[in-house]
Design a protein around this motif. Sequence first.
Motif, PDB file in Angstrom:
ATOM      1  N   LEU A 177       0.851  -1.184   0.000  1.00 61.77           N
ATOM      2  CA  LEU A 177       0.000   0.000   0.000  1.00 61.77           C
ATOM      3  C   LEU A 177       0.887   1.234   0.000  1.00 61.77           C
ATOM      4  O   LEU A 177       1.970   1.225   0.589  1.00 61.77           O
ATOM      5  N   ASN A 178       0.415   2.292  -0.616  1.00 61.97           N
ATOM      6  CA  ASN A 178       1.167   3.538  -0.664  1.00 61.97           C
ATOM      7  C   ASN A 178       0.927   4.328   0.621  1.00 61.97           C
ATOM      8  O   ASN A 178      -0.187   4.790   0.866  1.00 61.97           O
ATOM      9  N   LEU A 196      -4.882  -6.251   8.352  1.00 59.92           N
ATOM     10  CA  LEU A 196      -5.035  -7.703   8.437  1.00 59.92           C
ATOM     11  C   LEU A 196      -4.264  -8.295   7.265  1.00 59.92           C
ATOM     12  O   LEU A 196      -4.607  -8.070   6.100  1.00 59.92           O
ATOM     13  N   THR A 197      -3.209  -9.054   7.566  1.00 59.41           N
ATOM     14  CA  THR A 197      -2.311  -9.468   6.511  1.00 59.41           C
ATOM     15  C   THR A 197      -1.607 -10.763   6.883  1.00 59.41           C
ATOM     16  O   THR A 197      -1.951 -11.427   7.867  1.00 59.41           O
ATOM     17  N   THR A 198      -0.596 -11.095   6.074  1.00 62.99           N
ATOM     18  CA  THR A 198       0.241 -12.263   6.299  1.00 62.99           C
ATOM     19  C   THR A 198       1.578 -11.827   6.915  1.00 62.99           C
ATOM     20  O   THR A 198       1.853 -10.636   7.042  1.00 62.99           O
ATOM     21  N   LEU A 251       5.734  -7.077   6.821  1.00 61.50           N
ATOM     22  CA  LEU A 251       7.144  -6.684   6.949  1.00 61.50           C
ATOM     23  C   LEU A 251       7.353  -5.184   6.783  1.00 61.50           C
ATOM     24  O   LEU A 251       8.040  -4.547   7.582  1.00 61.50           O
ATOM     25  N   PHE A 252       6.766  -4.594   5.730  1.00 60.25           N
ATOM     26  CA  PHE A 252       6.996  -3.170   5.459  1.00 60.25           C
ATOM     27  C   PHE A 252       6.477  -2.287   6.579  1.00 60.25           C
ATOM     28  O   PHE A 252       7.026  -1.216   6.854  1.00 60.25           O
ATOM     29  N   GLU A 288       1.560   4.022  10.845  1.00 65.80           N
ATOM     30  CA  GLU A 288       0.329   4.220  10.065  1.00 65.80           C
ATOM     31  C   GLU A 288      -0.821   3.342  10.573  1.00 65.80           C
ATOM     32  O   GLU A 288      -1.972   3.761  10.563  1.00 65.80           O
ATOM     33  N   PHE A 289      -0.502   2.134  10.990  1.00 61.91           N
ATOM     34  CA  PHE A 289      -1.525   1.215  11.494  1.00 61.91           C
ATOM     35  C   PHE A 289      -1.361   1.043  12.999  1.00 61.91           C
ATOM     36  O   PHE A 289      -0.258   0.770  13.491  1.00 61.91           O
ATOM     37  N   GLU A 290      -2.481   1.196  13.708  1.00 62.68           N
ATOM     38  CA  GLU A 290      -2.432   1.029  15.164  1.00 62.68           C
ATOM     39  C   GLU A 290      -2.257  -0.427  15.557  1.00 62.68           C
ATOM     40  O   GLU A 290      -1.671  -0.725  16.602  1.00 62.68           O
ATOM     41  N   GLN A 291      -2.813  -1.318  14.746  1.00 63.33           N
ATOM     42  CA  GLN A 291      -2.638  -2.747  15.004  1.00 63.33           C
ATOM     43  C   GLN A 291      -2.347  -3.447  13.686  1.00 63.33           C
ATOM     44  O   GLN A 291      -2.934  -3.120  12.652  1.00 63.33           O
TER      45      GLN A 291
END
Length: 230
Positions: free
Chosen positions: A94-95, A110-112, A117-118, A124-127
């Motif tokens: 994501l940019n 919500l990811t893998t 990693l990035f 930018e994300f609280e969780q």
Amino acid sequence: MMQHRPHTTVVMAMSADGKIADVRRSPARFGSLADKAHLEKQVAASDAILFGAGTLRAYGTTLTVSHPQLLQQRTHLGKFAQPVHIVVTHSGKLNPEIHFFKQPVQRWLLTTTAGALFWQGRTEFEQILIFETPTEKIDIFTALQHLTNLGITRIAVLGGGSLTASMLELNLIDELWLTVCPLILGGASAPTPVDGIGFLPQLAPRLQLLEVQTFEQEVFLHYRLQPLID
């Protein structure tokens, strides 16, 4: 039937021929002001909204609750002004410069493992929620159970078609609100509310029509998913 996951409602606008965007996957801005107000009402009624990376890339932003009455209702219920906004992405690509990351909302990812990693060590994300299947795909089933443990009881799913398809395959959708808009987009590759590999008729999810609303040239269809019968 009791279930240990949030109640989920898909909310989408589509053309009369069932497309949620054109063949270029441009932002779908063909809904009326009434449709936007309807969408905002569904967002305001939720503890969290869930949407895929493709939807975020197309718009670069998310819908926030702005109507004073809806904000007041959330305050009276002891909720934050805005629901949690959860982006679902396998790759995490994501940019960080898009407007979404400047909006006054709680952002969760919500990811893998690879997708996270990035974003590790960034703000930018609280969780960052990592739920992964043995094949390194997002384990949406377990993720929803975890969200219940975090106090999230109602989720609005705002697209796109691939996310909705994956949730339908796992019987993780409870309701749908589909707005039928008066235009035809066409295009064999244009996205639909449910993409993925599709369902054979005997295995297709069945719907119960709860209500039909019309406003000017748009039709609002409210469905409940029926349990599959063997």
